[in-house]
Scaffold this active site. Structure first.
Site, PDB file in Angstrom:
ATOM      1  N   SER A   1       0.759  -1.305  -0.016  1.00  0.00           N
ATOM      2  CA  SER A   1       0.062   0.047  -0.010  1.00  0.00           C
ATOM      3  C   SER A   1       0.795   1.512   0.054  1.00  0.00           C
ATOM      4  O   SER A   1       1.793   1.301   0.536  1.00  0.00           O
ATOM      5  CB  SER A   1      -0.916  -0.069   1.143  1.00  0.00           C
ATOM      6  OG  SER A   1      -1.283   1.345   1.640  1.00  0.00           O
TER       7      SER A   1
ATOM      8  N   TYR B   1      -1.444   0.267  10.562  1.00  0.00           N
ATOM      9  CA  TYR B   1      -1.725  -0.122   9.395  1.00  0.00           C
ATOM     10  C   TYR B   1      -0.422  -0.182   8.438  1.00  0.00           C
ATOM     11  O   TYR B   1      -0.431  -1.123   7.887  1.00  0.00           O
ATOM     12  CB  TYR B   1      -2.977   0.324   8.741  1.00  0.00           C
ATOM     13  CG  TYR B   1      -3.220  -0.217   7.257  1.00  0.00           C
ATOM     14  CD1 TYR B   1      -3.836  -1.414   7.047  1.00  0.00           C
ATOM     15  CD2 TYR B   1      -2.837   0.830   6.394  1.00  0.00           C
ATOM     16  CE1 TYR B   1      -4.118  -1.748   5.852  1.00  0.00           C
ATOM     17  CE2 TYR B   1      -3.034   0.259   4.997  1.00  0.00           C
ATOM     18  CZ  TYR B   1      -3.725  -0.817   4.704  1.00  0.00           C
ATOM     19  OH  TYR B   1      -3.829  -1.329   3.371  1.00  0.00           O
TER      20      TYR B   1
ATOM     21  N   GLU C   1       0.156   3.625   1.662  1.00  0.00           N
ATOM     22  CA  GLU C   1       0.236   4.129   3.239  1.00  0.00           C
ATOM     23  C   GLU C   1       1.539   3.657   3.888  1.00  0.00           C
ATOM     24  O   GLU C   1       2.085   4.386   4.638  1.00  0.00           O
ATOM     25  CB  GLU C   1      -0.735   3.330   4.040  1.00  0.00           C
ATOM     26  CG  GLU C   1      -2.181   3.976   4.017  1.00  0.00           C
ATOM     27  CD  GLU C   1      -2.213   5.071   4.541  1.00  0.00           C
ATOM     28  OE1 GLU C   1      -1.928   5.441   5.669  1.00  0.00           O
ATOM     29  OE2 GLU C   1      -2.743   6.051   3.908  1.00  0.00           O
TER      30      GLU C   1
HETATM   31  P1  NDP Z   1     -11.413  -4.899   1.962  1.00  0.00           P
HETATM   32  O1  NDP Z   1     -11.445  -4.421   3.352  1.00  0.00           O
HETATM   33  O2  NDP Z   1     -12.729  -4.482   1.245  1.00  0.00           O
HETATM   34  O3  NDP Z   1     -11.504  -6.303   1.995  1.00  0.00           O
HETATM   35  C1  NDP Z   1     -10.487  -7.177   2.930  1.00  0.00           C
HETATM   36  C2  NDP Z   1     -10.836  -8.610   2.938  1.00  0.00           C
HETATM   37  O4  NDP Z   1      -9.833  -9.234   3.716  1.00  0.00           O
HETATM   38  C3  NDP Z   1     -12.140  -8.979   3.085  1.00  0.00           C
HETATM   39  O5  NDP Z   1     -12.691 -10.004   2.175  1.00  0.00           O
HETATM   40  C4  NDP Z   1     -11.844  -9.587   4.568  1.00  0.00           C
HETATM   41  O6  NDP Z   1     -12.876 -10.697   4.743  1.00  0.00           O
HETATM   42  C5  NDP Z   1     -10.640 -10.299   4.222  1.00  0.00           C
HETATM   43  N1  NDP Z   1     -10.058 -10.607   5.583  1.00  0.00           N
HETATM   44  C6  NDP Z   1      -9.683  -9.693   6.679  1.00  0.00           C
HETATM   45  N2  NDP Z   1      -9.215 -10.146   7.709  1.00  0.00           N
HETATM   46  C7  NDP Z   1      -9.192 -11.591   7.165  1.00  0.00           C
HETATM   47  C8  NDP Z   1      -8.721 -12.817   7.928  1.00  0.00           C
HETATM   48  N3  NDP Z   1      -8.077 -12.765   8.940  1.00  0.00           N
HETATM   49  N4  NDP Z   1      -8.639 -14.074   7.136  1.00  0.00           N
HETATM   50  C9  NDP Z   1      -9.012 -14.105   5.889  1.00  0.00           C
HETATM   51  N5  NDP Z   1      -9.599 -12.932   5.518  1.00  0.00           N
HETATM   52  C10 NDP Z   1      -9.817 -11.871   5.827  1.00  0.00           C
HETATM   53  O7  NDP Z   1     -10.062  -4.314   1.226  1.00  0.00           O
HETATM   54  P2  NDP Z   1      -9.797  -4.148  -0.021  1.00  0.00           P
HETATM   55  O8  NDP Z   1     -10.491  -4.783  -1.173  1.00  0.00           O
HETATM   56  O9  NDP Z   1     -10.097  -2.430  -0.537  1.00  0.00           O
HETATM   57  O10 NDP Z   1      -8.228  -4.248  -0.173  1.00  0.00           O
HETATM   58  C11 NDP Z   1      -7.462  -5.256  -0.606  1.00  0.00           C
HETATM   59  C12 NDP Z   1      -6.262  -5.376   0.059  1.00  0.00           C
HETATM   60  O11 NDP Z   1      -5.535  -4.437  -0.704  1.00  0.00           O
HETATM   61  C13 NDP Z   1      -6.010  -5.268   1.518  1.00  0.00           C
HETATM   62  O12 NDP Z   1      -5.005  -6.086   1.896  1.00  0.00           O
HETATM   63  C14 NDP Z   1      -5.752  -3.604   1.423  1.00  0.00           C
HETATM   64  O13 NDP Z   1      -4.803  -3.685   2.734  1.00  0.00           O
HETATM   65  C15 NDP Z   1      -4.678  -3.601   0.206  1.00  0.00           C
HETATM   66  N6  NDP Z   1      -4.806  -2.263  -0.201  1.00  0.00           N
HETATM   67  C16 NDP Z   1      -6.183  -1.534  -0.499  1.00  0.00           C
HETATM   68  C17 NDP Z   1      -5.838  -0.461  -1.343  1.00  0.00           C
HETATM   69  C18 NDP Z   1      -7.307   0.309  -1.750  1.00  0.00           C
HETATM   70  O14 NDP Z   1      -7.106   1.528  -2.011  1.00  0.00           O
HETATM   71  N7  NDP Z   1      -8.604  -0.423  -1.662  1.00  0.00           N
HETATM   72  C19 NDP Z   1      -4.864   0.252  -1.739  1.00  0.00           C
HETATM   73  C20 NDP Z   1      -3.435  -0.606  -0.967  1.00  0.00           C
HETATM   74  C21 NDP Z   1      -3.514  -1.622  -0.779  1.00  0.00           C
HETATM   75  P3  NDP Z   1     -14.512 -10.424   5.554  1.00  0.00           P
HETATM   76  O15 NDP Z   1     -15.186  -9.961   4.250  1.00  0.00           O
HETATM   77  O16 NDP Z   1     -15.016 -11.618   6.152  1.00  0.00           O
HETATM   78  O17 NDP Z   1     -14.205  -9.240   6.388  1.00  0.00           O
HETATM   79  P1  GDR Z   2      -7.013   5.766   3.409  1.00  0.00           P
HETATM   80  O1  GDR Z   2      -8.457   5.821   2.953  1.00  0.00           O
HETATM   81  O2  GDR Z   2      -6.669   5.723   5.115  1.00  0.00           O
HETATM   82  O3  GDR Z   2      -6.086   6.476   2.597  1.00  0.00           O
HETATM   83  O4  GDR Z   2      -6.635   3.918   3.160  1.00  0.00           O
HETATM   84  P2  GDR Z   2      -9.790   6.577   3.635  1.00  0.00           P
HETATM   85  O5  GDR Z   2     -10.734   6.701   2.674  1.00  0.00           O
HETATM   86  O6  GDR Z   2     -10.140   5.910   4.883  1.00  0.00           O
HETATM   87  O7  GDR Z   2      -9.063   7.922   4.191  1.00  0.00           O
HETATM   88  C1  GDR Z   2      -8.585   8.737   2.982  1.00  0.00           C
HETATM   89  C2  GDR Z   2      -8.193  10.266   3.886  1.00  0.00           C
HETATM   90  O8  GDR Z   2      -9.713  10.979   4.090  1.00  0.00           O
HETATM   91  C3  GDR Z   2      -9.667  11.528   5.201  1.00  0.00           C
HETATM   92  N1  GDR Z   2     -10.974  11.542   5.825  1.00  0.00           N
HETATM   93  C4  GDR Z   2     -11.666  10.742   6.195  1.00  0.00           C
HETATM   94  N2  GDR Z   2     -11.579   9.309   6.063  1.00  0.00           N
HETATM   95  C5  GDR Z   2     -12.506   8.300   6.510  1.00  0.00           C
HETATM   96  N3  GDR Z   2     -12.147   7.291   6.391  1.00  0.00           N
HETATM   97  N4  GDR Z   2     -13.702   8.994   7.004  1.00  0.00           N
HETATM   98  C6  GDR Z   2     -13.833  10.209   7.199  1.00  0.00           C
HETATM   99  O9  GDR Z   2     -14.795  10.835   7.801  1.00  0.00           O
HETATM  100  C7  GDR Z   2     -12.725  11.134   6.902  1.00  0.00           C
HETATM  101  N5  GDR Z   2     -12.646  12.664   6.930  1.00  0.00           N
HETATM  102  C8  GDR Z   2     -11.431  12.777   6.076  1.00  0.00           C
HETATM  103  C9  GDR Z   2      -8.505  10.525   6.217  1.00  0.00           C
HETATM  104  O10 GDR Z   2      -8.017  11.238   7.316  1.00  0.00           O
HETATM  105  C10 GDR Z   2      -7.540  10.299   5.012  1.00  0.00           C
HETATM  106  O11 GDR Z   2      -6.510  11.314   4.980  1.00  0.00           O
HETATM  107  C11 GDR Z   2      -7.157   3.381   1.988  1.00  0.00           C
HETATM  108  C12 GDR Z   2      -7.349   1.965   2.571  1.00  0.00           C
HETATM  109  O12 GDR Z   2      -7.998   1.388   1.463  1.00  0.00           O
HETATM  110  C13 GDR Z   2      -5.936   1.181   2.740  1.00  0.00           C
HETATM  111  O13 GDR Z   2      -6.334  -0.219   2.879  1.00  0.00           O
HETATM  112  C14 GDR Z   2      -5.204   1.586   1.689  1.00  0.00           C
HETATM  113  O14 GDR Z   2      -4.057   0.783   2.037  1.00  0.00           O
HETATM  114  C15 GDR Z   2      -4.897   2.820   1.292  1.00  0.00           C
HETATM  115  O15 GDR Z   2      -6.284   3.416   1.077  1.00  0.00           O
HETATM  116  C16 GDR Z   2      -3.971   3.157   0.229  1.00  0.00           C
END
Ligand code: NDP
Ligand code: GDR
Length: 324
Positions: free
Chosen positions: A126, A150, A128
């Site tokens: 990520s 995280y 992050e």
């Molecule tokens: P989601 O939160 O939508 O999905 C997370 C998934 O992980 C769910 O299917 C959840 O299952 C599963 N999970 C969590 N804990 C466990 C566990 N202990 N064992 C098995 N499965 C588990 O995430 P995203 O699809 O948005 O992201 C996918 C991956 O990419 C994550 O690793 C995230 O950190 C990473 N990532 C995401 C980004 C983004 O912008 N979306 C950017 C960069 C990285 P359940 O449905 O049961 O909760």
């Molecule tokens: P992020 O996503 O932390 O970048 O992680 P999120 O959408 O939670 O926050 C983005 C930015 O928005 C600001 N923010 C708020 N965020 C949330 N959730 N709720 C609020 O009310 C709010 N107001 C302002 C946050 O402070 C932050 O700066 C996502 C996840 O998908 C991670 O798993 C992944 O790795 C990174 O993106 C890349």
């Protein structure tokens, strides 16, 4: 006749897992999804493809379940998308986040090493990890400075992936993906929170939207575009690390402006600042340089920021109208 390729996806019930499963099915793969046991079914994102995939119980906290899953299903590719993925929750549950998002990666990698080290591996790293950025834009060589439990856990996941590549010669890849969103994004993430709220206010279901830091900036792309980059990494002769991003950054405020504007509203009339959504340490600015992915993988994003916001608002309006 050649056997179809077989992929195992952890986190298949999540946003990315559902798009990746669709993409791999379209490429002719057998798709196996690892799901963790829960008292209620949460297959909303994969219901439309449930008949075409195989779902198997397992958990990132339990290495034996993954060893058995690999032994019994023999995938050729493993995509590790499962994680505790919500940054804000990682301060409230730092140890659980480390167990899942950091050590969980070692459990998957070690299960692969034990069962079949030729299995190709994708780790969902990520942006992050860049946190308090030390250079702009961020690329593969940019030093990490994570700002949340995280982010720290993802840095561990990245380096253990690199380590298994170097220690055991595994085709282990780290995709450093910047934020990617979609109508399937969880409601707690800021983009979906905004589009859902704009739709609810437009339909008269809500009156205000409470948010934290409006000035933070993210490089937001469309999840449907990003899963292709994951797959492309595993098709290369050599494994590697790849930044995947649009190269453009936008503020939370700008996201609000566009989302509310799309339904003819001014966000300033509805958005209320709320301390509860401020973070103990913030990541202020993320913008990625994905030249390596563009040159080596031939990948590029297709969906613009404006189109993404519009797609999400329209999907939320349609969803709410169906529910009414
Ligand atoms: P989601 O939160 O939508 O999905 C997370 C998934 O992980 C769910 O299917 C959840 O299952 C599963 N999970 C969590 N804990 C466990 C566990 N202990 N064992 C098995 N499965 C588990 O995430 P995203 O699809 O948005 O992201 C996918 C991956 O990419 C994550 O690793 C995230 O950190 C990473 N990532 C995401 C980004 C983004 O912008 N979306 C950017 C960069 C990285 P359940 O449905 O049961 O909760
Ligand atoms: P992020 O996503 O932390 O970048 O992680 P999120 O959408 O939670 O926050 C983005 C930015 O928005 C600001 N923010 C708020 N965020 C949330 N959730 N709720 C609020 O009310 C709010 N107001 C302002 C946050 O402070 C932050 O700066 C996502 C996840 O998908 C991670 O798993 C992944 O790795 C990174 O993106 C890349």
């Amino acid at each position: 006749m050649a056997q179809p390729k077989r992929a195992l996806i952890t986190g298949i019930t999540g946003q990315d897992g559902s798009y990746l499963a669709e993409f791999l099915l379209a490429q002719g793969y057998d798709v196996i999804g690892m799901i963790r046991r829960s008292s209620t079914v949460n297959f909303e994102r994969i219901r439309h493809i449930q008949e075409k995939i195989t779902l198997i119980s397992g958990d990132l906290l339990d290495e034996v379940s993954m060893i058995n899953m690999l032994r019994e299903n023999r995938p050729t590719e493993v995509y590790n998308l499962a994680a505790q993925s919500f940054v804000q929750t990682s301060w409230a549950q730092p140890v659980f986040t480390g167990e899942t998002t950091a050590l969980g990666v070692t459990r998957v990698l070690d299960a692969i090493r034990i069962v079949d080290p030729d299995i190709r591996f994708y780790q969902a790293s990520s942006s992050e990890m860049f946190g308090k950025v030390v250079e702009v834009p961020q690329r593969e060589s940019t030093p990490f400075y994570p700002r949340s439990p995280y982010g720290v856990a993802k840095v561990y996941g990245h380096w253990i992936t690199v380590n298994y590549r170097e220690s055991y010669g595994m085709h282990a890849n780290s995709g450093i993906l910047f934020n990617h969103e979609s109508p399937r994004r969880g409601l707690e993430f800021v983009t979906r929170k905004i589009t859902n709220s704009a739709a609810r206010i437009k339909l008269g279901l809500d009156k205000e939207l409470r948010l934290g830091n409006l000035d933070s900036q993210r490089d937001w792309g469309f999840a449907g575009d990003y899963v292709k980059a994951m797959w492309l990494m595993l098709q290369q002769d050599q494994p590697g690390d790849f930044v995947v991003a649009t190269g453009q950054t936008q503020s939370v405020r700008r996201f609000c402006e566009l989302a509310f504007g799309h339904v003819g509203l001014d966000y300033r009339d509805y958005v209320v600042l709320d301390e509860r959504f401020m973070r103990p340490a913030e990541v202020d600015l993320l913008v990625g340089d994905s030249s390596n992915a563009r040159e080596v993988l031939g990948w590029q994003p297709k969906t613009s920021f404006e189109d993404l916001v519009q797609m999400m608002v329209e999907a939320d309006i349609a969803l709410l109208k169906v529910k009414r």
